[in-house]
Design an enzyme around this catalytic site. Structure first.
Site, PDB file in Angstrom:
ATOM      1  N   HIS A   9     -11.639  42.594  -0.506  1.00  0.00           N
ATOM      2  CA  HIS A   9     -11.797  41.185  -0.345  1.00  0.00           C
ATOM      3  C   HIS A   9     -13.138  40.811   0.027  1.00  0.00           C
ATOM      4  CE1 HIS A   9     -11.071  41.464   3.938  1.00  0.00           C
ATOM      5  NE2 HIS A   9     -10.256  42.102   3.514  1.00  0.00           N
ATOM      6  N   GLU A  79      -3.287  46.180   4.237  1.00  0.00           N
ATOM      7  CA  GLU A  79      -4.173  46.818   4.906  1.00  0.00           C
ATOM      8  C   GLU A  79      -3.194  47.471   5.952  1.00  0.00           C
ATOM      9  OE1 GLU A  79      -6.502  48.493   5.587  1.00  0.00           O
ATOM     10  OE2 GLU A  79      -8.172  47.436   5.963  1.00  0.00           O
TER      11      GLU A  79
END
Length: 199
Positions: A9, A79
């Site tokens: 990202h 994550e």
């Protein structure tokens, strides 16, 4: 077999300052949005068979900005759960644990809903995700794209190459970049890393 493209990202305020960002849903900065937009030519130049994205808004917005449609949100792409180190930088952690290293030491426990993960636990998640990737590659034409996070994608790369989860330490991964995992003579290889348009 087609390739797997990994997209980290774009920049967030926390990634810019080095704060560990696991479950905290930090949005992209304007620079992060621009990083994502710049990846469009790299993604459009390939036939996409399937795309998966982390549930976090920073990953989902990145996927949208690079023009991915029919994306499957998958919690295995989230994550690393940093537990008690959420929102803290490595420099801050090393003030009390000078030799601390995420990829070998893991994290300290956090709140009950985010107790933290060991490197091995992240590796198991990466293995589950890779099984889904292989199933998608076998059932669709074109490559598979994963839009997710730095530390997780580093562990996933290590596992794809047959390394332990701690091997993710070998692969530095910048925000707003594309990496390509392919094969050579039937064996997994890194075909491109930290790629940006014009680089």
């Amino acid at each position: 077999m087609s390739d797997v493209f990994l997209v980290r990202h774009g920049e967030t305020e926390w990634s810019r300052s080095g704060r560990h960002t696991g479950w905290t849903d930090v949005p992209l900065t304007e620079r992060g949005r621009e990083e994502a937009r710049q990846l469009v030519p790299l993604i459009r130049s390939h036939r996409i068979g399937a795309a998966f994205v982390s549930p976090s808004q920073r990953a989902r917005e990145t996927a949208e900005l690079i023009g991915l449609h029919d994306v499957r949100v998958d919690p295995d792409l989230r994550e690393w759960d940093y537990g008690g180190y959420e929102g803290i930088t490595t420099v801050e952690i090393q003030r009390t644990r000078p030799d601390w290293f995420l990829f070998t030491d893991g994290v300290v426990p956090g709140p009950p809903d985010h107790p933290g993960e060991t490197p091995e636990q992240v590796g198991h998640r990466a293995d589950r995700m890779l099984a889904k990737v292989d199933a998608a590659l076998a059932n669709t034409e074109g490559c598979v794209v994963l839009v997710a996070h730095g530390h997780f994608l580093r562990v996933l790369t290590a596992r794809r190459l047959g390394l332990p989860a701690s091997g993710g330490a070998l692969f530095q991964l910048a925000t707003g970049t594309v990496c390509r995992l392919g094969t050579e003579h039937g064996r997994p290889v890194i075909a491109g890393w930290n790629v940006r348009p014009g680089a």
